[in-house]
Scaffold this motif. Structure first.
Motif, PDB file in Angstrom:
ATOM      1  N   GLY A 135       0.818  -1.204   0.000  1.00  0.00           N
ATOM      2  CA  GLY A 135       0.000   0.000   0.000  1.00  0.00           C
ATOM      3  C   GLY A 135       0.848   1.247   0.000  1.00  0.00           C
ATOM      4  N   THR A 136       0.228   2.365   0.341  1.00  0.00           N
ATOM      5  CA  THR A 136       0.880   3.670   0.280  1.00  0.00           C
ATOM      6  C   THR A 136       0.806   4.372   1.631  1.00  0.00           C
ATOM      7  N   VAL A 137       1.949   4.868   2.060  1.00  0.00           N
ATOM      8  CA  VAL A 137       2.022   5.688   3.273  1.00  0.00           C
ATOM      9  C   VAL A 137       1.898   7.147   2.854  1.00  0.00           C
ATOM     10  N   HIS A 138       0.924   7.838   3.423  1.00  0.00           N
ATOM     11  CA  HIS A 138       0.677   9.236   3.058  1.00  0.00           C
ATOM     12  C   HIS A 138       1.238  10.168   4.137  1.00  0.00           C
ATOM     13  N   LEU A 139       2.258  10.926   3.722  1.00  0.00           N
ATOM     14  CA  LEU A 139       2.891  11.885   4.633  1.00  0.00           C
ATOM     15  C   LEU A 139       2.853  13.293   4.044  1.00  0.00           C
ATOM     16  N   GLU A 140       2.076  13.457   2.986  1.00  0.00           N
ATOM     17  CA  GLU A 140       2.083  14.734   2.260  1.00  0.00           C
ATOM     18  C   GLU A 140       1.182  15.785   2.892  1.00  0.00           C
ATOM     19  N   SER A 141       0.450  15.411   3.938  1.00  0.00           N
ATOM     20  CA  SER A 141      -0.394  16.386   4.630  1.00  0.00           C
ATOM     21  C   SER A 141      -0.285  16.140   6.131  1.00  0.00           C
TER      22      SER A 141
END
Length: 218
Positions: free
Chosen positions: A204-210
């Motif tokens: 999956g994807t780890v979201h750290l952009e916000s």
């Protein structure tokens, strides 16, 4: 004074190359165009440096005379840090954005995606376009952050098309990281390490952009 330029005592009897690793020592000697038997006082150091610097792997070179007949070529070589994929081949790029060589072998380095540089006209020894180079300081911080936080998973690629959201692909463990920009990078690296451990077997994807940090499974 003329004696120094004509006496066989000062003929070059050996050429020594120091710190050669990527490039064969004999190649450096050939590039220098120094000949055994030349007078040691008549060699043009500036010209030799210029000739050797035509080799893309050479960052710097020092030429020293040791009397009566030895010349030392001390080289500082560049090392590949990234790859750019082009038509089934790989361009090796150093940490300052210099193109070092094109090779069919994919070595164990991350591929740069989203580069602006036109690789069709990029010659070895040249640097990437300024638009790409502006992101290299960020890349250095990202790579160093990964190393300093002991994130051992292999980084397959980095998408640099948007410096507000670098995308790191850890292909072998089926995870992507939407990093955002490099603000709060030390904290983001801790989050990456956390998700690598806590979602070890999940893709999956780890979201750290916000400000909202989360993991979205594939």
């Amino acid at each position: 004074f003329v004696f120094l330029f004509i006496s066989p005592i000062f003929n070059i009897i050996q050429i020594k190359v120091e710190n050669a690793s990527k490039i064969n020592e004999n190649t450096y000697i050939s590039l220098s165009e120094i000949q055994i038997g030349d007078n040691i006082f008549q060699i043009n150091k500036s010209r030799i440096i210029s000739l050797i610097k035509h080799e893309p792997y050479v960052e710097d070179v020092e030429v020293k005379r040791e009397f009566p007949g030895t010349v030392y070529l001390t080289v500082k070589e560049r090392s590949p840090e990234y790859l750019i994929e082009k038509d089934g081949l790989y361009i090796y790029i150093d940490r300052n954005g210099y193109a070092l060589e094109m090779n069919p072998e994919r070595i164990d380095l991350p591929i740069l995606k989203g580069v602006i540089t036109d690789t069709n006209v990029l010659n070895m020894g040249e640097r990437l376009y300024d638009t790409d180079l502006k992101k290299f300081n960020d890349l250095i911080k990202i790579i160093d952050g990964k190393k300093n936080n002991n994130i051992e998973e292999k980084l397959s690629s980095i998408d640099i098309s948007n410096d507000d959201n670098y995308i790191l692909d850890f292909e072998e463990v089926h995870k992507k990281i939407c990093l955002g920009d490099i603000s709060n990078l030390s904290t983001k690296m801790l989050w990456i390490k956390y998700f690598m451990n806590e979602r070890k077997n999940d893709s999956g994807t780890v979201h750290l952009e916000s400000t909202r940090v989360y993991f979205s499974p594939n």
